[in-house]
Design a protein around this motif. Structure first.
Motif, PDB file in Angstrom:
ATOM      1  N   LYS A   1       0.827  -1.206   0.000  1.00  0.00           N
ATOM      2  CA  LYS A   1       0.000   0.000   0.000  1.00  0.00           C
ATOM      3  C   LYS A   1       0.865   1.261   0.000  1.00  0.00           C
ATOM      4  O   LYS A   1       0.519   2.265  -0.646  1.00  0.00           O
ATOM      5  CB  LYS A   1      -0.930  -0.009   1.211  1.00  0.00           C
ATOM      6  CG  LYS A   1      -2.058  -1.029   1.118  1.00  0.00           C
ATOM      7  CD  LYS A   1      -2.949  -0.991   2.356  1.00  0.00           C
ATOM      8  CE  LYS A   1      -4.104  -1.969   2.229  1.00  0.00           C
ATOM      9  NZ  LYS A   1      -4.969  -1.973   3.452  1.00  0.00           N
ATOM     10  N   ALA A   2       1.990   1.222   0.703  1.00  0.00           N
ATOM     11  CA  ALA A   2       2.904   2.366   0.692  1.00  0.00           C
ATOM     12  C   ALA A   2       3.410   2.624  -0.722  1.00  0.00           C
ATOM     13  O   ALA A   2       3.466   3.774  -1.187  1.00  0.00           O
ATOM     14  CB  ALA A   2       4.075   2.111   1.645  1.00  0.00           C
ATOM     15  N   GLU A   3       3.777   1.567  -1.428  1.00  0.00           N
ATOM     16  CA  GLU A   3       4.255   1.728  -2.798  1.00  0.00           C
ATOM     17  C   GLU A   3       3.134   2.201  -3.707  1.00  0.00           C
ATOM     18  O   GLU A   3       3.363   3.065  -4.579  1.00  0.00           O
ATOM     19  CB  GLU A   3       4.845   0.419  -3.312  1.00  0.00           C
ATOM     20  CG  GLU A   3       5.336   0.515  -4.736  1.00  0.00           C
ATOM     21  CD  GLU A   3       6.201  -0.647  -5.185  1.00  0.00           C
ATOM     22  OE1 GLU A   3       6.466  -0.741  -6.398  1.00  0.00           O
ATOM     23  OE2 GLU A   3       6.617  -1.456  -4.321  1.00  0.00           O
ATOM     24  N   ALA A   4       1.953   1.653  -3.533  1.00  0.00           N
ATOM     25  CA  ALA A   4       0.824   2.076  -4.364  1.00  0.00           C
ATOM     26  C   ALA A   4       0.538   3.559  -4.168  1.00  0.00           C
ATOM     27  O   ALA A   4       0.261   4.288  -5.137  1.00  0.00           O
ATOM     28  CB  ALA A   4      -0.404   1.236  -4.025  1.00  0.00           C
TER      29      ALA A   4
ATOM     30  N   LEU B   1      11.833   1.762   0.933  1.00  0.00           N
ATOM     31  CA  LEU B   1      10.998   0.564   0.922  1.00  0.00           C
ATOM     32  C   LEU B   1      11.852  -0.692   0.914  1.00  0.00           C
ATOM     33  O   LEU B   1      11.619  -1.633   1.688  1.00  0.00           O
ATOM     34  CB  LEU B   1      10.095   0.609  -0.308  1.00  0.00           C
ATOM     35  CG  LEU B   1       8.935  -0.374  -0.378  1.00  0.00           C
ATOM     36  CD1 LEU B   1       7.882  -0.036   0.661  1.00  0.00           C
ATOM     37  CD2 LEU B   1       8.311  -0.339  -1.779  1.00  0.00           C
ATOM     38  N   ALA B   2      12.872  -0.712   0.054  1.00  0.00           N
ATOM     39  CA  ALA B   2      13.693  -1.909  -0.089  1.00  0.00           C
ATOM     40  C   ALA B   2      14.452  -2.233   1.187  1.00  0.00           C
ATOM     41  O   ALA B   2      14.551  -3.401   1.587  1.00  0.00           O
ATOM     42  CB  ALA B   2      14.664  -1.735  -1.250  1.00  0.00           C
ATOM     43  N   ASN B   3      15.000  -1.234   1.826  1.00  0.00           N
ATOM     44  CA  ASN B   3      15.768  -1.480   3.056  1.00  0.00           C
ATOM     45  C   ASN B   3      14.889  -2.055   4.155  1.00  0.00           C
ATOM     46  O   ASN B   3      15.293  -2.986   4.867  1.00  0.00           O
ATOM     47  CB  ASN B   3      16.435  -0.189   3.526  1.00  0.00           C
ATOM     48  CG  ASN B   3      17.594   0.227   2.646  1.00  0.00           C
ATOM     49  OD1 ASN B   3      18.188  -0.595   1.953  1.00  0.00           O
ATOM     50  ND2 ASN B   3      17.928   1.512   2.662  1.00  0.00           N
ATOM     51  N   GLN B   4      13.688  -1.511   4.293  1.00  0.00           N
ATOM     52  CA  GLN B   4      12.805  -2.036   5.330  1.00  0.00           C
ATOM     53  C   GLN B   4      12.181  -3.367   4.931  1.00  0.00           C
ATOM     54  O   GLN B   4      11.894  -4.206   5.788  1.00  0.00           O
ATOM     55  CB  GLN B   4      11.733  -1.013   5.681  1.00  0.00           C
ATOM     56  CG  GLN B   4      12.194   0.055   6.660  1.00  0.00           C
ATOM     57  CD  GLN B   4      12.664  -0.528   7.992  1.00  0.00           C
ATOM     58  OE1 GLN B   4      12.004  -1.395   8.575  1.00  0.00           O
ATOM     59  NE2 GLN B   4      13.800  -0.040   8.495  1.00  0.00           N
ATOM     60  N   LYS B   5      11.962  -3.582   3.646  1.00  0.00           N
ATOM     61  CA  LYS B   5      11.493  -4.903   3.218  1.00  0.00           C
ATOM     62  C   LYS B   5      12.553  -5.957   3.503  1.00  0.00           C
ATOM     63  O   LYS B   5      12.221  -7.098   3.845  1.00  0.00           O
ATOM     64  CB  LYS B   5      11.149  -4.889   1.724  1.00  0.00           C
ATOM     65  CG  LYS B   5       9.751  -4.400   1.403  1.00  0.00           C
ATOM     66  CD  LYS B   5       9.342  -4.770  -0.007  1.00  0.00           C
ATOM     67  CE  LYS B   5       7.838  -4.600  -0.182  1.00  0.00           C
ATOM     68  NZ  LYS B   5       7.361  -5.055  -1.501  1.00  0.00           N
TER      69      LYS B   5
END
Length: 486
Positions: A348-351, A405-409
């Protein structure tokens, strides 16, 4: 001589069909001549159970966790140097995919559908099987790319050498399959043999919509319009509202695979790369991911130490590095995540960042971190979460949101190795380590698995066509997949 060669080739193709194309009773070729008017009785619920058990092989894979650099090899470091980048996919076809196709066939055929209904309504069983097939094909195509798909599992229909479909075509059909499967679910009896959702068909709908959400996010950079439409439709239809875990048991036949791998060996530790990154932001999840080293515990000063990734000659050996946590990762009945609320909120953050939805991206991002803390049993206050989140290295950065996003994913998808490997390829972050002496053809971090050698010999024409059409003529681990366009 010609007749003998033809017979040998036919047997080879039958053996191949047993693996990739999904013929059951492969031990005896006479079983291929089954009278369709006298179908063999099969309890379809047991086929569902068997297929679901294969989910463990996807989510509990040490190889996937190595690719994501969540863990490192300790002594035998070939895995982290990508020696096994050539991988065989035939077992997925002959195992869970064939079981699920059999469920569909038995529930669709008027000659067997009445008996099959003992394991739930025909429509519900077919829908569940289609959803699980989509789950497995999503997993497989994100490893290899183009695969036998539209002609796979059809050996009984006379297709012994299936063509490969492009990853784009597979994604397009998976999205259709998931929509249709959800619409097919009826008010009849739930699926028996279901060890994930216990026959709750509303949960199956949410699971299907979550897979569709994930497919949409994965393809966002290559087909933004379709990805947005599919994402919004999946969210509106209802995705998971709680974490979905694989339920391992406290007994040897159904135990957590990390527990199994540590039963007599100590081959894996948390990676130095990940451990040091988490230490740098004082991430409380680190204590849930890994145990302190045995030597530091003995000395009365417990610390977590990561293992350098992909080294040729290991310099840190047990008990000086930290194993996966014995209470949260590798206890015998520790559940492992299939899909989580953290993943939903990251999506949802990416969307929101892409303008697909009108909500605030940062709010979803922080909710994802909180959901991950909850998932891993972190004991915290609102002030603790705020202090962690407000660090510049953690806080949402609108200008470089993909990196945030990538670091937290990377942290939030800990031990969901294949899923994080896909996200690393798509987002081009975090910064992973390239081994000094890699063993894979590309000599870099792999971008895909290489097709098994059996494909060239048993499905040579279609294999060659796929390599030419979809891989630029080179079956290499260095070729980007369809959705990896950055």
């Amino acid at each position: 001589m010609i007749i003998l060669k033809k017979r040998i080739m036919k047997i080879k193709h039958l053996i191949y069909a047993c693996g990739l194309l999904g013929l059951s009773a492969c031990g005896e070729f006479d079983d291929l001549n089954v009278d369709p008017n006298n179908p063999v009785s099969v309890q379809t619920g047991t086929l569902i159970t068997s297929a679901e058990r294969s989910i463990s092989d996807a989510i509990g894979s040490s190889l996937g966790a190595l690719y994501a650099q969540h863990i490192s090899d300790i002594i035998y470091t070939e895995g982290g140097r990508y020696q096994s980048i050539l991988a065989d996919f035939s077992g997925w076809y002959s195992g869970p995919l064939q079981n699920l196709q059999t469920v569909i066939d038995l529930n669709s055929d008027p000659a067997t559908s009445t008996a099959a209904a003992a394991s739930g309504s025909n429509a519900n069983q077919i829908a569940a099987a289609r959803i699980l097939k989509a789950y497995f094909f999503h997993f497989l195509t994100d490893r290899w790319g183009a695969l036998p798909y539209s002609e796979a599992l059809k050996a009984r229909g006379g297709i012994y050498a299936p063509k490969y479909d492009s990853q784009e075509a597979i994604y397009t059909d998976l999205l259709k399959e998931l929509r249709e499967a959800v619409a097919q679910i009826d008010g009849g009896a739930g699926v028996k043999g279901d060890i994930i959702f216990d026959g709750d068909m509303d949960s199956w709908k949410r699971f299907a919509n979550t897979i569709r959400m994930n497919l949409a996010i994965r393809m966002a950079d290559v087909n933004n319009g379709k990805a947005q439409t599919e994402f919004n439709d999946a969210i509106a239809a209802g995705v998971i509202e709680s974490n979905v875990f694989y339920p391992y048991l406290g007994e040897a036949n159904n135990e957590n695979p990390w527990f199994s791998s540590f039963r007599t060996r100590t081959d894996f530790a948390i990676s130095e790369n990940l451990a040091n990154y988490m230490k740098g932001v004082n991430d409380p999840r680190l204590a849930k991911f890994a145990d302190p080293t045995l030597n530091s515990v003995a000395a009365g000063n417990p610390v977590i130490v990561g293992m350098p990734y992909g080294v040729t000659n290991p310099i840190s050996l047990p008990p000086d590095v930290s194993y996966p946590n014995s209470s949260y990762v590798k206890c015998q009945d520790c559940p492992l995540p299939i899909y989580t609320l953290a993943q939903v909120n990251f999506a949802k953050a990416e969307a929101a960042a892409r303008g697909w939805i009108g909500t605030n991206a940062e709010d979803h991002f922080k909710a994802a971190i909180q959901a991950s803390w909850d998932q891993w049993g972190v004991d915290y206050t609102a002030a603790d979460l705020d202090a962690y989140y407000n660090q510049p290295e953690v806080k949402w950065n609108t200008a470089s949101w993909k990196t945030s996003l990538a670091n937290q994913k990377w942290i939030g998808l800990f031990i969901q190795g294949y899923e994080m490997w896909a996200e690393w390829r798509r987002l081009d972050a975090p910064q992973l380590v390239v081994p000094a002496e890699p063993l894979n053809p590309s000599a870099g971090i792999p971008l895909r698995n290489i097709y098994p050698t059996s494909e060239a010999s048993l499905n040579g024409v279609n294999y060659a066509a796929a390599v030419s059409q979809f891989l630029g003529g080179n079956d290499s681990d260095g070729v980007k997949l369809w959705w990896d366009v950055n």
